[in-house]
Write a protein that holds these residues in place. Structure first.
Motif, PDB file in Angstrom:
ATOM      1  N   THR A   1       3.159  -0.983   4.997  1.00 26.10           N
ATOM      2  CA  THR A   1       4.300  -1.873   5.219  1.00 26.10           C
ATOM      3  C   THR A   1       4.848  -2.330   3.876  1.00 26.10           C
ATOM      4  O   THR A   1       4.083  -2.724   2.989  1.00 26.10           O
ATOM      5  CB  THR A   1       3.820  -3.097   6.029  1.00 26.10           C
ATOM      6  OG1 THR A   1       3.216  -2.620   7.225  1.00 26.10           O
ATOM      7  CG2 THR A   1       4.956  -4.045   6.358  1.00 26.10           C
TER       8      THR A   1
ATOM      9  N   SER B   1      -6.139  -1.478   4.992  1.00 22.66           N
ATOM     10  CA  SER B   1      -5.955  -0.330   4.109  1.00 22.66           C
ATOM     11  C   SER B   1      -6.339   0.970   4.790  1.00 22.66           C
ATOM     12  O   SER B   1      -7.367   1.053   5.473  1.00 22.66           O
ATOM     13  CB  SER B   1      -6.782  -0.489   2.833  1.00 22.66           C
ATOM     14  OG  SER B   1      -6.575   0.676   2.029  1.00 22.66           O
ATOM     15  N   GLY B   2      -5.528   1.989   4.539  1.00 27.27           N
ATOM     16  CA  GLY B   2      -5.810   3.330   5.029  1.00 27.27           C
ATOM     17  C   GLY B   2      -6.988   3.984   4.321  1.00 27.27           C
ATOM     18  O   GLY B   2      -7.401   5.082   4.678  1.00 27.27           O
TER      19      GLY B   2
ATOM     20  N   SER C   1       8.515  -0.435  -4.398  1.00 22.72           N
ATOM     21  CA  SER C   1       7.596  -1.007  -5.391  1.00 22.72           C
ATOM     22  C   SER C   1       6.221  -1.188  -4.741  1.00 22.72           C
ATOM     23  O   SER C   1       6.086  -1.930  -3.763  1.00 22.72           O
ATOM     24  CB  SER C   1       8.159  -2.344  -5.869  1.00 22.72           C
ATOM     25  OG  SER C   1       7.382  -2.835  -6.930  1.00 22.72           O
TER      26      SER C   1
ATOM     27  N   SER D   1      -2.000   3.875  -0.479  1.00 23.67           N
ATOM     28  CA  SER D   1      -0.776   4.701  -0.459  1.00 23.67           C
ATOM     29  C   SER D   1      -0.306   5.057  -1.867  1.00 23.67           C
ATOM     30  O   SER D   1       0.315   6.109  -2.064  1.00 23.67           O
ATOM     31  CB  SER D   1       0.359   3.953   0.252  1.00 23.67           C
ATOM     32  OG  SER D   1      -0.041   3.573   1.536  1.00 23.67           O
TER      33      SER D   1
HETATM   34  C1  LIG Z   1       5.596  -7.706   5.416  1.00 22.93           C
HETATM   35  C2  LIG Z   1       4.786  -7.064   4.319  1.00 22.93           C
HETATM   36  C3  LIG Z   1       5.435  -6.534   3.219  1.00 22.93           C
HETATM   37  C4  LIG Z   1       4.713  -5.907   2.194  1.00 22.93           C
HETATM   38  N1  LIG Z   1       5.382  -5.392   1.122  1.00 22.93           N
HETATM   39  C5  LIG Z   1       4.685  -4.736   0.152  1.00 22.93           C
HETATM   40  C6  LIG Z   1       5.377  -4.132  -0.938  1.00 22.93           C
HETATM   41  O1  LIG Z   1       6.620  -4.136  -1.005  1.00 22.93           O
HETATM   42  N2  LIG Z   1       4.634  -3.519  -1.895  1.00 22.93           N
HETATM   43  C7  LIG Z   1       3.266  -3.446  -1.827  1.00 22.93           C
HETATM   44  O2  LIG Z   1       2.621  -2.883  -2.736  1.00 22.93           O
HETATM   45  N3  LIG Z   1       2.588  -4.014  -0.790  1.00 22.93           N
HETATM   46  C8  LIG Z   1       3.269  -4.634   0.203  1.00 22.93           C
HETATM   47  N4  LIG Z   1       2.597  -5.174   1.265  1.00 22.93           N
HETATM   48  C9  LIG Z   1       1.134  -5.074   1.321  1.00 22.93           C
HETATM   49  C10 LIG Z   1       0.643  -3.711   1.859  1.00 22.93           C
HETATM   50  O3  LIG Z   1       1.369  -3.324   3.007  1.00 22.93           O
HETATM   51  C11 LIG Z   1      -0.847  -3.827   2.227  1.00 22.93           C
HETATM   52  O4  LIG Z   1      -1.590  -4.136   1.072  1.00 22.93           O
HETATM   53  C12 LIG Z   1      -1.399  -2.599   2.929  1.00 22.93           C
HETATM   54  O5  LIG Z   1      -2.601  -2.954   3.577  1.00 22.93           O
HETATM   55  C13 LIG Z   1      -1.675  -1.459   1.976  1.00 22.93           C
HETATM   56  O6  LIG Z   1      -2.064  -0.347   2.736  1.00 22.93           O
HETATM   57  P1  LIG Z   1      -2.772   0.947   2.110  1.00 22.93           P
HETATM   58  O7  LIG Z   1      -3.955   0.462   1.295  1.00 22.93           O
HETATM   59  O8  LIG Z   1      -3.184   1.752   3.304  1.00 22.93           O
HETATM   60  O9  LIG Z   1      -1.757   1.655   1.262  1.00 22.93           O
HETATM   61  C14 LIG Z   1       3.307  -5.820   2.285  1.00 22.93           C
HETATM   62  C15 LIG Z   1       2.649  -6.370   3.394  1.00 22.93           C
HETATM   63  C16 LIG Z   1       3.381  -6.976   4.411  1.00 22.93           C
HETATM   64  C17 LIG Z   1       2.663  -7.543   5.603  1.00 22.93           C
END
Ligand SMILES: Cc1cc2nc3c(=O)[nH]c(=O)nc-3n(C[C@H](O)[C@H](O)[C@H](O)COP(=O)(O)O)c2cc1C
Length: 186
Positions: free
Chosen positions: A38, A92-93, A55, A62
């Motif tokens: 997200t 986290s994935g 960003s 990811s």
């Molecule tokens: C509404 C919302 C917006 C987010 N926006 C960002 C973002 O713009 N950039 C970022 O690095 N993480 C953002 N995050 C946090 C990641 O989505 C979050 O850390 C996620 O678990 C990462 O997943 P991954 O480890 O599978 O990649 C956001 C979370 C939420 C709930």
């Protein structure tokens, strides 16, 4: 007369630029296992070539996937999948399969390996154009290879009577738009 303001100190400064459209980015690892993250920090940065920047913190699973496989899809969700969107932004994935856990449906994209998410309304398929470190995040700039949207949701602009896009305020607070359209005088 002086304006009455409050100082915003610390990491919440960015909330002054929110609410922001919330998107779900899909990406894959080298074995084509898909992940969903997200994001609120996504913007268009060029029309020709068509470019979008997102960003992403290096701490996100990811981040490594996009660096390795160099493709992603920006999927735009509506309030109908608010809970699933939030789950993908909190877990986290690295540890789980977010498609399986949320029940969201992967469908093949047209030009890239990461899948689209069936329950979303809009899809922007991108290949990595450039990446730029920016403080504690990385700006991944994607060239848009295909852009398409549900027929009922869009006619030159989004039909906000029909679809409720999700906007992130900060933390676990979200909003959507009321469909009042304003056109400034020129
Ligand atoms: C509404 C919302 C917006 C987010 N926006 C960002 C973002 O713009 N950039 C970022 O690095 N993480 C953002 N995050 C946090 C990641 O989505 C979050 O850390 C996620 O678990 C990462 O997943 P991954 O480890 O599978 O990649 C956001 C979370 C939420 C709930």
């Amino acid at each position: 007369m002086e304006k009455s303001t409050i100082d915003i100190v610390g990491p919440s400064f960015f909330r002054l630029l929110h609410p922001k459209l919330t998107v779900l980015l899909t990406c894959v690892d080298e074995a084509e296992r898909a992940n969903i993250i997200t994001l609120a920090w996504a913007i268009p940065t060029s029309i020709n070539p068509p470019l979008i920047a997102v960003s992403i913190s290096p701490s996100r699973h990811s981040h490594g996937l996009i660096e390795k496989t160099k493709e992603f899809v920006i999927n735009i969700p509506t309030t109908e999948i608010l809970n699933e969107m939030f789950f993908c932004g909190r877990k986290s994935g690295k540890d789980i399969d977010k498609f399986r856990e949320t029940g969201l449906t992967p469908l093949p994209a047209r030009k890239v390996k990461p899948p689209i998410i069936k329950e979303c309304v809009t899809f922007l398929e991108c290949k990595l154009f450039n990446q730029v470190p920016t403080g504690d995040h990385t700006l991944f700039i994607g060239e848009v290879l295909a852009a398409y949207v549900d027929k009922d949701a869009f006619n030159k602009t989004y039909d906000l009577e029909k679809i409720k896009l999700i906007y992130h305020m900060g933390g676990n607070q979200f909003t959507t738009l009321n469909p009042e359209i304003m056109t400034p005088e020129t």
